[in-house]
Design an enzyme around this catalytic site. Structure first.
Site, mmCIF file in Angstrom:
data_model
loop_
_atom_site.group_PDB
_atom_site.id
_atom_site.type_symbol
_atom_site.label_atom_id
_atom_site.label_comp_id
_atom_site.label_asym_id
_atom_site.label_seq_id
_atom_site.Cartn_x
_atom_site.Cartn_y
_atom_site.Cartn_z
ATOM 1 N N GLU A 1 -5.639 22.992 44.075
ATOM 2 C CA GLU A 1 -4.844 21.877 44.184
ATOM 3 C C GLU A 1 -5.497 20.809 45.204
ATOM 4 O O GLU A 1 -5.371 19.345 44.872
ATOM 5 C CB GLU A 1 -3.523 21.810 44.560
ATOM 6 N N ALA B 1 1.536 10.288 42.424
ATOM 7 C CA ALA B 1 1.854 10.036 43.919
ATOM 8 C C ALA B 1 2.879 8.917 44.392
ATOM 9 O O ALA B 1 3.056 8.516 45.592
ATOM 10 C CB ALA B 1 0.457 9.634 44.764
ATOM 11 N N HIS C 1 -6.561 19.892 40.808
ATOM 12 C CA HIS C 1 -5.341 19.239 40.463
ATOM 13 C C HIS C 1 -5.218 18.360 39.193
ATOM 14 O O HIS C 1 -6.284 17.648 39.157
ATOM 15 C CB HIS C 1 -4.801 18.238 41.633
ATOM 16 N N SER D 1 2.782 16.849 39.242
ATOM 17 C CA SER D 1 2.494 16.397 40.517
ATOM 18 C C SER D 1 3.765 15.744 41.004
ATOM 19 O O SER D 1 5.022 16.280 41.377
ATOM 20 C CB SER D 1 1.253 15.279 40.273
ATOM 21 N N ALA D 2 3.663 13.996 41.422
ATOM 22 C CA ALA D 2 4.845 13.577 41.641
ATOM 23 C C ALA D 2 6.137 13.713 40.679
ATOM 24 O O ALA D 2 7.393 13.604 41.116
ATOM 25 C CB ALA D 2 4.699 11.990 41.864
#
Length: 557
Positions: A370, A157, A479, A244-245
């Protein structure tokens, strides 16, 4: 998810330890006998971003001049301290969810954190900086091997993460690549996180120092161009890859610089992430002001200059007060990527529409459920009104109420329509949980993936997938569960290895994975059961996701 490699594995060099020459320096690595790989850990790729270099673009590392001990991981970037989601009274979750969350917590890297990360722990007093990277190669690789390179960008994140957590998994992929006769090199870099890497506001934009975490990644890619040949890598055969990020980062590199890769990469692989509907950096002004007030420098003549003098721990503590589990992913006020007029010239979704995207082959995919993990942060949302208020405040503050009402139509409160999908009325921990999970999963991942594919797949080769394996009771194929496949020796690793080598994931004994056709879109589905792989249509929730993409374009966060 994988735990960090044991430090004991990298306790020091021996006479038979591998080494490479960088400039006038000898870099000492370590051999991992379990994977038959040579590993060079904690190599600095940029100057420590401290003092006057805090909140500045990354500065290239000076030429290496002394022996560098690269037998253990470097220190890790400062991480945000995010509180675990509170479980409201009366809400009972399956114990499997608790075990999954504890497993995620155990994956936090053990390497110490520091902003400056200056130590004197290597032969010759080598600098160690949080801006460091790891290189893993097949043992015995010569400088003229010209192997392709897979460059890993971790997720978290944009608030947490570490390259130390993926060395063991990267080594397993290198080992598997040798077994397939398609050897590759694995590289993983660190980058500045949270307030240190993604501070926003007018002052930051005016100074041209936005999105520093992405700029760090770009500097690492430049380092690879200069030095990877010494390890046996081919700088012309680099694939950037993230989850993800990290996957969002890959997508942002594709739209940066007008789509010009500068020769830094030739392909991209994205797991659970694409471009997001992010507005200008100035949208983070309230967050900037709050942080400045917290550390007592809001009235300084040059607030940004004063922030460079604040102790790192105080700055992190101030930034933590702006965060909450509600915004662990992209949302209002989040210290994450935004259009800064320099790295991201404008909203990345607009850049995609304008075709300012790197013309490289890419793979992109998501897990089926997710949003279920993220939705645990909003178990306090239990009514239709609260759901509407949450969506508006966290994601669409400028959208009219009528737009929120249409969104609610596409994402009804009916548990059977929510995530985890295909579970009927089960796992409705609150009256709105599965609805929140469906919305969060599509907004942050699925709609972004499909938007990316819709506008690019007709112009360049693209493949897409969905992971339905490793389901957790109550969360489904949640996720990050696809990481168990790619880093744990699963078939996704084989597809990745072939893609890095040949720019096509096919070529093995598995099912043929078709390129993505926006007129008849298909996905490769990783499923449980005897088939294990299936080709399915990518048309589920079509109208709902098209509407989310529309909202993102019109009302960027």
């Amino acid at each position: 998810m994988l735990s960090p490699q044991e430090d004991a594995t990298h306790s020091g060099s021996t006479p038979s330890s591998p080494s490479v020459k960088l400039d006038r320096a000898t870099v000492l690595g370590v051999t991992d006998p379990t994977t038959n790989t040579s590993q060079y850990l904690g190599i600095p790729f940029a100057q420590p971003p401290v003092g006057k270099l805090r909140f500045q673009l990354p500065q290239p590392i000076p030429p290496y001049a002394s022996t560098l001990d690269a037998t253990k991981h470097g220190k890790q970037p400062v991480q945000a301290n995010l509180a675990a989601p509170a479980i409201p009274p009366g809400v009972v979750l399956p114990h499997e969810i608790g075990e999954f969350l504890r497993g995620l917590a155990q994956d936090v890297p053990q390497a110490p954190q520091s902003e400056d990360c200056l130590t004197d722990d290597g032969p010759g007093g080598g600098i160690r900086t949080g801006l460091n990277l790891n290189v893993v190669v097949p043992a015995g690789t010569k400088p003229d091997a010209n192997l392709p390179v897979a460059v890993w960008i971790y997720g978290g994140a944009f608030q947490g993460g570490s390259n130390a957590a993926y060395t063991a998994g990267g080594a397993a992929i290198v080992k598997r690549s040798v077994e397939l006769g398609q050897p590759l090199i694995f590289v993983s870099m660190n980058y500045r996180l949270g307030v240190f890497g993604f501070l926003g506001g007018k002052q930051v934009q005016d100074a041209g120092v936005g999105n520093l975490g992405l700029q760090d990644q770009r500097e690492a890619l430049r380092w690879i161009q200069r030095y990877i040949s010494a390890f046996g890598g081919d700088p012309g055969k680099v694939t950037i890859w993230g989850e993800s990020a990290g996957a969002q980062s890959v997508a942002y590199h594709m739209v940066a610089n007008g789509g010009d890769t500068e020769g830094l990469f030739r392909a991209a692989w994205m797991q659970s992430g694409a471009v997001q509907p992010v507005g200008e950096l100035t949208k983070l002004q309230a967050t900037f002001d709050l942080i400045a007030r917290e550390v007592g420098c809001a009235s300084a003549p040059d607030v940004l200059a004063r922030l460079r003098e604040v102790p790192a721990e105080e700055l992190r503590a101030a930034a933590d007060k702006t965060m909450s589990p509600v915004f662990i992913y992209q949302g209002v006020g989040t210290l994450g990527p935004h259009a800064d007029g320099r790295f991201l010239i404008e909203d990345p979704m607009q850049l995609v529409l304008k075709g300012q995207v790197a013309d490289v082959p890419f793979v992109i995919g998501d897990c089926e459920d997710e949003g279920t993990l993220l939705a645990l942060t909003r178990l306090d949302v239990t009514t239709d009104q609260q759901f509407a208020e949450y969506v508006k405040s966290a994601y669409l503050p400028t959208a009219p109420d009528e737009a929120i009402e249409v969104l609610m139509h596409h994402y009804p409160a009916d548990p059977a329509a929510g995530s985890p999908y295909g579970t009927g009325d089960a796992y409705a921990f609150t009256p709105q949980y599965k609805r929140v999970a469906a919305f969060m999963g599509d907004w942050n991942f699925e709609a972004a993936r499909r938007f990316f594919l819709k506008h690019l797949s007709g112009k360049q080769k693209a493949w897409s997938f969905v992971s339905k394996r490793s389901k957790v009771k109550g969360l489904g194929a949640v996720h990050s569960t696809d990481l168990q496949n790619v880093f744990g020796g699963g078939d996704m690793a084989d597809f990745l290895i072939r893609f890095v080598n040949t720019l096509d994931p096919n070529g093995g004994p598995e099912i043929e994975w078709p390129t993505y056709d926006p007129e008849a879109p298909q996905l490769l589905a990783f499923v449980d059961g005897p088939k294990s792989l299936e080709i399915i249509s990518d048309t589920f929730r079509k109208e709902a996701m098209e509407y989310l993409a529309f909202l993102g374009l019109v009302y960027p966060v």
